[in-house]
Each structure stands twice: as C-alpha cells, then as structure tokens.
Design a protein around this motif. Sequence first.
Motif, short mmCIF file in Angstrom:
data_model
loop_
_atom_site.label_atom_id
_atom_site.label_comp_id
_atom_site.label_asym_id
_atom_site.label_seq_id
_atom_site.Cartn_x
_atom_site.Cartn_y
_atom_site.Cartn_z
N ALA A 41 -58.24 22.94 -11.81
CA ALA A 41 -58.36 21.54 -12.24
C ALA A 41 -57.16 20.73 -11.76
N LYS A 42 -57.13 20.46 -10.47
CA LYS A 42 -56.04 19.68 -9.87
C LYS A 42 -55.93 18.31 -10.54
N GLU A 43 -57.08 17.78 -10.98
CA GLU A 43 -57.12 16.45 -11.58
C GLU A 43 -56.31 16.38 -12.87
N LEU A 44 -56.10 17.52 -13.52
CA LEU A 44 -55.34 17.56 -14.77
C LEU A 44 -53.84 17.71 -14.54
N ALA A 45 -53.46 17.97 -13.33
CA ALA A 45 -52.03 18.12 -13.01
C ALA A 45 -51.37 16.75 -12.97
N PRO A 46 -50.08 16.71 -13.22
CA PRO A 46 -49.37 15.43 -13.10
C PRO A 46 -49.48 14.89 -11.68
N SER A 47 -49.37 13.59 -11.53
CA SER A 47 -49.38 12.98 -10.20
C SER A 47 -48.24 13.58 -9.38
N THR A 48 -48.38 13.52 -8.08
CA THR A 48 -47.35 14.04 -7.19
C THR A 48 -46.02 13.35 -7.46
N ALA A 49 -46.04 12.04 -7.64
CA ALA A 49 -44.80 11.31 -7.89
C ALA A 49 -44.14 11.77 -9.19
N LEU A 50 -44.92 11.97 -10.24
CA LEU A 50 -44.35 12.42 -11.52
C LEU A 50 -43.83 13.85 -11.40
N ARG A 51 -44.60 14.70 -10.74
CA ARG A 51 -44.19 16.10 -10.57
C ARG A 51 -42.86 16.18 -9.82
N LYS A 52 -42.72 15.40 -8.76
CA LYS A 52 -41.48 15.42 -7.98
C LYS A 52 -40.32 14.82 -8.77
#
Length: 122
Positions: A41-52
């Motif tokens: 469920a990639k859609e449930l992961a934080p956005s790339t910007a937030l993750r970084k």
Amino acid sequence: MSIAVKRVYEPVAKVDGYRVLVDRVWPRGLKKEDVALDIWAKELAPSTALRKWFGHDPARWEAFRHRYASELDAQKSFWQPLITRAERHRVTLLFGAKDEEHNQAVALKMYLDNWMKANGMR
C-alpha cells in the motif's frame, strides 16, 4: 479489532493475518517474490517530501506524526479498508526501517487506533 506493526524482515507468523507493506520504497535487500504480503500500500506511506524531511530523526517524531496525520486525513479511501478488515481479522502493518519506534507504520497504527477509538470501535 487488531492492528499490529512488524518489520518486514522478521519471519512471517500465522498470527500476522493480513500483511500490508506501508513503505513507499521497496525494502532494501528483499526480493518481491520472497516477501509474504497481501498488499503493498504505497498510497498509505508518507509523501516523499515528508519522508525525506523526517529522515527517521526521533527529534522530529511528533511533528512527523502530525504532518503524516494531515496527509492521511485526505486519504480515507486508502486506509478505510484496513479499518473494515481489522474489525474482523488481524492486520499487520509492515515497514522496513531499522528504528522500530519512529517509523510510518507506528504512526499509521496510532492514527488508525485513534480513529477507531473516536468512532466508538474500541
């Protein structure tokens, strides 16, 4: 109702139930065919910007949780099926991070637990 959190590198257990990988990036060193999961469920992961931005820095944990919760508020169609499933069966959120206390799966579990409690489901 049961939602659990587990590192994707740990052995599969029958009690895991429905296994959901909640990382946007595939975990290092694992082949897709070797990972027992029901859905990625990639859609449930934080956005790339937030993750970084977070970078698994414990000092940013609380701010990360709040920012991630804001993202999840706008994605109910992606996490609502997990609530429905967790009403009857165990759901295990899988993650690849080394930090077992400060990662998106833990934050997502907290978010879902809080939502279920606020809606009289726990």
